[in-house]
Design a protein around this motif. Structure first.
Motif, PDB file in Angstrom:
ATOM      1  N   THR A  87       0.878  -1.164   0.000  1.00 32.07           N
ATOM      2  CA  THR A  87       0.000   0.000   0.000  1.00 32.07           C
ATOM      3  C   THR A  87       0.916   1.214   0.000  1.00 32.07           C
ATOM      4  O   THR A  87       1.511   1.553   1.026  1.00 32.07           O
ATOM      5  N   PRO A  88       1.057   1.857  -1.153  1.00 34.09           N
ATOM      6  CA  PRO A  88       2.009   2.971  -1.230  1.00 34.09           C
ATOM      7  C   PRO A  88       1.537   4.180  -0.430  1.00 34.09           C
ATOM      8  O   PRO A  88       0.342   4.354  -0.185  1.00 34.09           O
ATOM      9  N   ASN A  89       2.490   4.997  -0.031  1.00 30.99           N
ATOM     10  CA  ASN A  89       2.224   6.253   0.664  1.00 30.99           C
ATOM     11  C   ASN A  89       1.917   7.308  -0.406  1.00 30.99           C
ATOM     12  O   ASN A  89       2.791   8.075  -0.803  1.00 30.99           O
ATOM     13  N   ILE A  90       0.680   7.315  -0.897  1.00 30.69           N
ATOM     14  CA  ILE A  90       0.319   8.208  -2.010  1.00 30.69           C
ATOM     15  C   ILE A  90       0.286   9.642  -1.510  1.00 30.69           C
ATOM     16  O   ILE A  90      -0.522  10.002  -0.665  1.00 30.69           O
ATOM     17  N   TYR A  91       1.190  10.420  -2.056  1.00 26.97           N
ATOM     18  CA  TYR A  91       1.317  11.822  -1.675  1.00 26.97           C
ATOM     19  C   TYR A  91       0.704  12.728  -2.737  1.00 26.97           C
ATOM     20  O   TYR A  91       0.118  13.750  -2.438  1.00 26.97           O
ATOM     21  N   PHE A  92       0.868  12.316  -4.008  1.00 24.14           N
ATOM     22  CA  PHE A  92       0.285  13.020  -5.147  1.00 24.14           C
ATOM     23  C   PHE A  92      -0.293  11.984  -6.100  1.00 24.14           C
ATOM     24  O   PHE A  92       0.144  10.838  -6.120  1.00 24.14           O
ATOM     25  N   SER A  93      -1.236  12.416  -6.914  1.00 26.59           N
ATOM     26  CA  SER A  93      -1.775  11.594  -7.985  1.00 26.59           C
ATOM     27  C   SER A  93      -1.806  12.462  -9.235  1.00 26.59           C
ATOM     28  O   SER A  93      -2.243  13.614  -9.176  1.00 26.59           O
ATOM     29  N   THR A  94      -1.325  11.913 -10.339  1.00 27.98           N
ATOM     30  CA  THR A  94      -1.270  12.684 -11.582  1.00 27.98           C
ATOM     31  C   THR A  94      -2.032  11.956 -12.681  1.00 27.98           C
ATOM     32  O   THR A  94      -2.280  10.750 -12.584  1.00 27.98           O
ATOM     33  N   LEU A  95      -2.367  12.685 -13.710  1.00 27.51           N
ATOM     34  CA  LEU A  95      -3.067  12.099 -14.841  1.00 27.51           C
ATOM     35  C   LEU A  95      -2.085  11.683 -15.932  1.00 27.51           C
ATOM     36  O   LEU A  95      -2.228  10.634 -16.539  1.00 27.51           O
ATOM     37  N   GLU A  96      -1.077  12.480 -16.169  1.00 26.59           N
ATOM     38  CA  GLU A  96      -0.161  12.266 -17.282  1.00 26.59           C
ATOM     39  C   GLU A  96       1.273  12.041 -16.819  1.00 26.59           C
ATOM     40  O   GLU A  96       1.719  12.631 -15.836  1.00 26.59           O
ATOM     41  N   THR A  97       1.995  11.216 -17.571  1.00 30.73           N
ATOM     42  CA  THR A  97       3.424  11.002 -17.324  1.00 30.73           C
ATOM     43  C   THR A  97       4.180  12.325 -17.412  1.00 30.73           C
ATOM     44  O   THR A  97       5.132  12.546 -16.675  1.00 30.73           O
ATOM     45  N   PHE A  98       3.734  13.199 -18.296  1.00 38.62           N
ATOM     46  CA  PHE A  98       4.406  14.487 -18.476  1.00 38.62           C
ATOM     47  C   PHE A  98       4.252  15.394 -17.256  1.00 38.62           C
ATOM     48  O   PHE A  98       4.953  16.385 -17.129  1.00 38.62           O
ATOM     49  N   THR A  99       3.355  15.077 -16.383  1.00 36.14           N
ATOM     50  CA  THR A  99       3.223  15.779 -15.108  1.00 36.14           C
ATOM     51  C   THR A  99       4.051  15.074 -14.041  1.00 36.14           C
ATOM     52  O   THR A  99       4.735  15.711 -13.242  1.00 36.14           O
ATOM     53  N   THR A 100       4.007  13.759 -14.038  1.00 35.64           N
ATOM     54  CA  THR A 100       4.693  12.965 -13.023  1.00 35.64           C
ATOM     55  C   THR A 100       6.204  13.133 -13.088  1.00 35.64           C
ATOM     56  O   THR A 100       6.857  13.327 -12.052  1.00 35.64           O
ATOM     57  N   MET A 101       6.770  13.056 -14.272  1.00 38.41           N
ATOM     58  CA  MET A 101       8.233  13.085 -14.420  1.00 38.41           C
ATOM     59  C   MET A 101       8.873  14.366 -13.872  1.00 38.41           C
ATOM     60  O   MET A 101       9.851  14.286 -13.126  1.00 38.41           O
ATOM     61  N   PRO A 102       8.379  15.559 -14.192  1.00 35.39           N
ATOM     62  CA  PRO A 102       9.008  16.752 -13.617  1.00 35.39           C
ATOM     63  C   PRO A 102       8.852  16.826 -12.098  1.00 35.39           C
ATOM     64  O   PRO A 102       9.715  17.361 -11.405  1.00 35.39           O
ATOM     65  N   MET A 103       7.759  16.272 -11.581  1.00 32.82           N
ATOM     66  CA  MET A 103       7.582  16.256 -10.131  1.00 32.82           C
ATOM     67  C   MET A 103       8.657  15.382  -9.481  1.00 32.82           C
ATOM     68  O   MET A 103       9.246  15.752  -8.457  1.00 32.82           O
ATOM     69  N   ILE A 104       8.926  14.229 -10.086  1.00 32.37           N
ATOM     70  CA  ILE A 104       9.981  13.347  -9.580  1.00 32.37           C
ATOM     71  C   ILE A 104      11.330  14.033  -9.720  1.00 32.37           C
ATOM     72  O   ILE A 104      12.146  14.029  -8.789  1.00 32.37           O
TER      73      ILE A 104
END
Length: 136
Positions: A87-104
């Motif tokens: 059960t991951p510690n979900i801190y954020f949820s994104t719709l697109e990979t293009f949003t997720t990658m810059p956040m990482i």
């Protein structure tokens, strides 16, 4: 047409589509032809504590800020986590990979993605194979 695994199943069942390109997830009620192998990888910021490791222990998703891709609809990620009792510690949820990658890239969290998705994206992130949980 692009959709979730469940949507694609519905389209196949109704005859709305004749063929689909999707991941193999049990139960598979259709003829299946493997076109490519696509491993799951951990996507980490460049300064992550596992930067020099050969793999990422999947159970760490419970303790780190986890960015859930596709608003929790990524069947490959969900299946991998469930099969390993994570059960991951979900801190954020994104719709697109293009949003997720810059956040990482900015150190806001980590994620799990299909390797093929990460291959041609030009972000300053690390990808490591996922070590299954607790040695399973």
């Amino acid at each position: 047409m692009e959709g979730t695994h469940k949507e694609i199943d519905t389209w196949l069942e109704s005859g709305q589509v004749d063929i689909a390109f999707t991941s193999y997830i049990e139960p598979m009620n259709y003829d299946w032809i493997t076109l490519a192998e696509n491993s799951m990888v951990a996507v980490l910021p460049p300064n992550h504590s596992f930067a020099n490791s050969k793999s990422y222990p999947l159970e760490n998703c419970c303790n780190e800020k986890f960015i859930m891709p596709e608003q929790g609809r990524d069947d490959d990620v969900i299946t991998m986590l469930q099969k390993n009792g994570i059960t991951p510690n979900i801190y954020f949820s994104t719709l697109e990979t293009f949003t997720t990658m810059p956040m990482i890239e900015q150190g806001l969290g980590i994620s799990i993605m299909n390797e093929l998705v990460t291959e041609r994206l030009e972000y300053d992130v690390l990808t490591l194979p996922c070590l299954k949980a607790w040695g399973s």
